[in-house]
Design an enzyme around this catalytic site. Structure first.
Site, mmCIF file in Angstrom:
data_model
loop_
_atom_site.group_PDB
_atom_site.id
_atom_site.type_symbol
_atom_site.label_atom_id
_atom_site.label_comp_id
_atom_site.label_asym_id
_atom_site.label_seq_id
_atom_site.Cartn_x
_atom_site.Cartn_y
_atom_site.Cartn_z
ATOM 1 N N ILE A 109 0.799 -1.227 0.000
ATOM 2 C CA ILE A 109 0.000 0.000 0.000
ATOM 3 C C ILE A 109 0.829 1.272 0.000
ATOM 4 C CG2 ILE A 109 -1.997 -1.116 1.045
ATOM 5 C CD1 ILE A 109 -1.220 0.222 3.700
ATOM 6 N N TYR A 110 2.155 1.166 0.148
ATOM 7 C CA TYR A 110 2.994 2.365 0.102
ATOM 8 C C TYR A 110 3.045 2.857 -1.341
ATOM 9 C CZ TYR A 110 4.838 0.927 4.724
ATOM 10 O OH TYR A 110 4.991 0.557 6.035
ATOM 11 N N GLY A 111 2.416 3.981 -1.568
ATOM 12 C CA GLY A 111 2.381 4.538 -2.927
ATOM 13 C C GLY A 111 1.626 3.650 -3.893
#
Length: 87
Positions: free
Chosen positions: A28-30
């Site tokens: 979900i990071y970026g």
């Protein structure tokens, strides 16, 4: 922006001496961009299995609760990471 990140990655590898560098990321990071950047960077590392450890995380969302959801997410992470193993 990516050039600056590559300089940071290079610096981390250079400063690590004989120890591997841990890159902590998540799907979900970026929206997966973090994993993709790490995957691109590690393609250019001389001995990535000796110099880089990648830790990624699965986002447990209310609609993703089955074991096959975890497997699918992990397979997508490995693909974004350029086939690198995930710890």
């Amino acid at each position: 922006e990516d050039n600056e990140l590559n300089r940071v990655f290079d610096y981390a590898i250079e400063q690590s001496k004989s120890s591997p560098v841990l890159f902590d990321t998540a799907e979900i990071y970026g929206f997966g961009r973090s994993e993709s950047l790490i995957g691109e960077f590690t393609k250019n590392v001389q001995n990535p299995d000796e110099q880089v450890i990648v830790a990624s995380k699965f986002a447990a969302l209310p609609f993703r609760t089955k074991p096959q959801d975890v497997v699918k997410a992990c397979e997508a992470s490995v693909k974004r990471l350029g086939g690198r193993p995930v710890d």
